[in-house]
Design an enzyme around this catalytic site. Structure first.
Site, PDB file in Angstrom:
ATOM      1  N   ARG A   1      -1.657   3.666   8.220  1.00 56.13           N
ATOM      2  CA  ARG A   1      -0.561   3.757   7.248  1.00 56.13           C
ATOM      3  C   ARG A   1      -0.956   3.060   5.948  1.00 56.13           C
ATOM      4  O   ARG A   1      -0.709   3.577   4.853  1.00 56.13           O
ATOM      5  CB  ARG A   1       0.723   3.142   7.817  1.00 56.13           C
ATOM      6  CG  ARG A   1       1.348   3.938   8.945  1.00 56.13           C
ATOM      7  CD  ARG A   1       2.647   3.320   9.417  1.00 56.13           C
ATOM      8  NE  ARG A   1       3.713   3.453   8.421  1.00 56.13           N
ATOM      9  CZ  ARG A   1       4.909   2.872   8.535  1.00 56.13           C
ATOM     10  NH1 ARG A   1       5.172   2.103   9.575  1.00 56.13           N
ATOM     11  NH2 ARG A   1       5.823   3.057   7.603  1.00 56.13           N
TER      12      ARG A   1
ATOM     13  N   CYS B   1       6.253  -4.909   5.305  1.00 57.12           N
ATOM     14  CA  CYS B   1       5.883  -3.861   6.270  1.00 57.12           C
ATOM     15  C   CYS B   1       6.394  -2.533   5.727  1.00 57.12           C
ATOM     16  O   CYS B   1       6.241  -2.256   4.554  1.00 57.12           O
ATOM     17  CB  CYS B   1       6.458  -4.185   7.646  1.00 57.12           C
ATOM     18  SG  CYS B   1       8.256  -4.458   7.641  1.00 57.12           S
TER      19      CYS B   1
END
Length: 278
Positions: free
Chosen positions: A176, A235
């Protein structure tokens, strides 16, 4: 009080001396809670730890609720400033458990701990699993400050990411971060200048946190001479980042801040995006 508590320590606590919270809360979590939870545990849903939003570009997918709303939630759980709160989930504290721990700390609550290894560790230690739903607690009034402490704004993140005296940590998995995949947000990649330190590096055998000494050694090697107060952690939406904030606290490296909006906010604001690991 250390942020983590072991199952063996929990067994030694006399009944009624702590408030036990089951924070597996997302998806079909209520059903799973009703099918079996640690005896006496109260249910908590992740959605109770975030404000509703129609625009993730302003605060991300899981923005913080107002502290007054959080106070109402704490009151409904019977939590007072003197309560010893112990919270667990089934995701190695990578989801609601660490977020709830961080939010309590961010309003000044000191006696809160996360069960190391989560529900499975407790089961392995012989804890009883119950389908009995505890009676509703007597609501209390919890005094809260006007805002959560220990947060960083999007502007502070942008400045810190290019400041050699500060560090922005992105705890998402490497694919990611590198922009190879993005299952939740609209655009793949990362904040330019942010350092990728995936949260699962905090874990060892049995999805338990590494020891405090191991965590300290790992993070000192990353931070170098930079003080924890100059670290911002994020995050995807400000939940999993709390896992690393807990790890830093367990390591004795207190003071890092949470970028609540995280990638879900940054990626929707037309800001620079990197995909090359830099």
């Amino acid at each position: 009080m250390q942020p983590l508590i072991e199952a063996s320590e929990l067994q030694q606590l006399a009944a009624g001396t702590c408030i036990l919270i089951d924070a597996r809360g997302f998806g079909n979590s209520r059903e799973r809670y009703e099918q079996g939870h640690l005896e006496g545990a109260l249910y908590l849903d992740l959605e109770n730890l975030a404000a509703h939003t129609d625009n993730p570009a302003l605060g991300g997918r899981h923005p913080l609720p107002g502290t007054k709303d959080f106070a109402i939630l704490l009151g409904s759980l019977g939590v007072t400033p003197q309560s010893h709160v112990i919270v667990y989930d089934d995701k190695a504290a990578a989801n609601p458990a660490a977020r709830f721990w961080w939010m309590l700390k961010a309003v000044g609550h000191e006696k809160v701990q996360v069960l190391n290894g989560g529900l499975q560790t407790a089961v392995d230690a012989g804890f009883a699993i119950s389908t009995v739903i505890p009676d509703k607690t007597q609501p209390t009034e919890y005094p809260v400050p006007a805002s959560f402490k220990g947060t960083a704004t999007i502007d502070e993140v942008a400045e810190a990411a290019h400041n050699p005296d500060k560090i922005v940590i992105d705890v998402r998995e490497a694919p990611r971060y590198l922009g190879q995949t993005e299952p939740l947000d609209l655009v793949a990649g990362h904040i330019p200048g942010a350092l990728n330190v995936p949260y699962n590096g905090n874990l060892g055998e049995g999805n338990r946190y590494l020891t405090a000494d191991q965590l300290q050694s790992n993070y000192i090697s990353i931070l170098g001479d930079i003080k924890p107060e100059q670290v911002i952690v994020h995050c995807g939406s400000g939940v999993t980042a709390c896992h690393t904030l807990l790890a830093l606290e367990q390591a004795g490296l207190s003071g890092a801040r949470l970028y609540v909006g995280s990638w879900s906010e940054w990626s929707r604001r037309g800001l620079p995006i990197a995909t090359d690991g830099k």
